[in-house]
Motif scaffolding. Structure first.
Motif, short mmCIF file in Angstrom:
data_model
loop_
_atom_site.label_atom_id
_atom_site.label_comp_id
_atom_site.label_asym_id
_atom_site.label_seq_id
_atom_site.Cartn_x
_atom_site.Cartn_y
_atom_site.Cartn_z
N ALA A 8 -18.26 5.79 -6.64
CA ALA A 8 -16.86 5.57 -6.30
C ALA A 8 -16.57 4.07 -6.19
CB ALA A 8 -16.52 6.26 -4.99
N VAL A 9 -15.33 3.71 -6.43
CA VAL A 9 -14.91 2.32 -6.42
C VAL A 9 -13.86 2.13 -5.32
CG1 VAL A 9 -13.85 0.51 -7.81
CG2 VAL A 9 -15.33 2.18 -8.90
N PHE A 10 -13.93 1.00 -4.61
CA PHE A 10 -12.97 0.66 -3.57
C PHE A 10 -12.24 -0.61 -3.97
CE2 PHE A 10 -16.36 3.00 -1.57
CZ PHE A 10 -15.70 3.86 -0.70
N ALA A 11 -11.00 -0.76 -3.50
CA ALA A 11 -10.23 -1.96 -3.82
C ALA A 11 -9.18 -2.20 -2.74
CB ALA A 11 -9.55 -1.80 -5.16
N PHE A 13 -5.07 -3.27 -1.76
CA PHE A 13 -3.69 -3.23 -2.24
C PHE A 13 -3.33 -4.56 -2.87
CE2 PHE A 13 -3.43 -0.19 1.35
CZ PHE A 13 -2.95 0.91 0.65
N GLY A 14 -2.60 -4.52 -3.97
CA GLY A 14 -2.09 -5.74 -4.59
C GLY A 14 -3.09 -6.48 -5.45
N GLU A 15 -4.35 -6.13 -5.37
CA GLU A 15 -5.36 -6.83 -6.17
C GLU A 15 -5.59 -6.08 -7.47
OE1 GLU A 15 -7.63 -8.94 -2.45
OE2 GLU A 15 -8.73 -7.49 -3.60
N GLU A 16 -6.57 -6.52 -8.22
CA GLU A 16 -6.91 -5.83 -9.47
C GLU A 16 -8.32 -5.26 -9.38
OE1 GLU A 16 -8.71 -8.91 -12.69
OE2 GLU A 16 -6.55 -8.94 -12.47
N ILE A 17 -8.56 -4.27 -10.23
CA ILE A 17 -9.86 -3.61 -10.25
C ILE A 17 -10.24 -3.32 -11.70
CG2 ILE A 17 -8.96 -1.27 -10.04
CD1 ILE A 17 -11.36 -0.78 -8.10
N VAL A 18 -11.54 -3.24 -11.96
CA VAL A 18 -12.02 -2.90 -13.29
C VAL A 18 -12.77 -1.57 -13.18
CG1 VAL A 18 -13.55 -3.55 -15.18
CG2 VAL A 18 -12.21 -5.30 -13.99
N LEU A 19 -12.32 -0.59 -13.97
CA LEU A 19 -12.99 0.71 -14.06
C LEU A 19 -13.80 0.69 -15.36
CD1 LEU A 19 -9.99 3.01 -13.05
CD2 LEU A 19 -11.72 1.96 -11.57
N SER A 113 -10.11 5.24 -1.05
CA SER A 113 -9.12 4.62 -0.18
C SER A 113 -9.02 3.12 -0.42
CB SER A 113 -9.44 4.89 1.28
OG SER A 113 -10.70 4.35 1.60
N LEU A 114 -7.81 2.68 -0.54
CA LEU A 114 -7.54 1.28 -0.77
C LEU A 114 -7.43 0.58 0.58
CD1 LEU A 114 -4.83 1.85 -3.51
CD2 LEU A 114 -7.20 1.20 -3.86
N GLY A 115 -8.15 -0.50 0.76
CA GLY A 115 -8.14 -1.22 2.02
C GLY A 115 -6.93 -2.11 2.15
N LEU A 116 -6.78 -2.71 3.31
CA LEU A 116 -5.66 -3.61 3.56
C LEU A 116 -6.00 -5.02 3.08
CD1 LEU A 116 -4.50 -2.58 7.14
CD2 LEU A 116 -3.45 -2.00 4.97
N SER A 117 -5.07 -5.62 2.36
CA SER A 117 -5.25 -6.99 1.92
C SER A 117 -4.94 -7.93 3.08
CB SER A 117 -4.32 -7.30 0.74
OG SER A 117 -2.98 -7.30 1.18
N THR A 118 -5.16 -9.21 2.89
CA THR A 118 -4.88 -10.20 3.92
C THR A 118 -3.40 -10.20 4.29
OG1 THR A 118 -6.66 -11.54 3.02
CG2 THR A 118 -5.15 -12.64 4.50
#
Length: 177
Positions: A8-11, A13-19, A113-118
């Protein structure tokens, strides 16, 4: 053979991710009939590569302008998906499918689940400060009933929390926009 990350991948909010999706085949990548990324839980097409061409306009409107392949990596069989500006609704299971004639291969990736950004954390802090100011103003009003105290309470209860909440909602709206 189609390979992915295997976990599983986590990321945030507002950022980018590579699948990740890698296609190992005797068929050159530019001759594959189709490679597509889609949501398994909602059936939405995220991004499509068909007959040697990336077709971003075929993507579901939720992903247009946010989903892309690494076009320079396609000749190497790398069909990894870059998803920019992550949103809450991006959470779920994605599948990379490669088709050529009767051959089919796929791999799945789950975005948990997407975590909270700064910035989200800053918004939460602003809301907590506003709440604390309101409580402090109420306590101050109860202890002092003077005119000066009344003015301070009015300022503290009306202006300070509202300004902080306003800033927090503007930031939140900009992020989630």
């Amino acid at each position: 053979m189609v390979h992915g990350v295997g976990h599983a991948v986590f990321a945030y909010f507002g950022e980018e991710i590579v699948l990740n999706c890698s296609v190992d085949s005797h068929i050159p990548p530019e001759r594959l009939e189709e490679v597509k990324w889609r949501r398994t839980d909602q059936g939405m097409l995220v991004l499509l590569y068909q007959h040697g061409e990336v077709l971003p306009d075929s993507s579901h409107e939720r992903y247009r302008g946010r989903a892309e392949f690494f076009t320079t990596e396609i000749p190497k069989g790398n069909f990894s998906l870059r998803l920019r500006n992550l949103r809450t609704e991006d959470k779920g299971e994605y599948i990379c499918e490669a088709h050529s004639g009767l051959l089919l291969g796929n791999t799945t990736v789950e975005l948990l689940s997407l975590g909270l950004s700064t910035t989200h954390q800053l918004i939460v802090v602003l809301c907590m400060i506003a709440f604390g100011l309101s409580i402090a103003s109420l306590i101050h009003f109860i202890k002092t009933g003077t005119d000066r105290g009344v003015m301070l309470v009015h300022f503290s209860l009306v202006f300070s929390p509202n300004i902080l909440i306003f800033v927090a909602f503007i930031l939140w709206g900009f992020i989630e926009g």
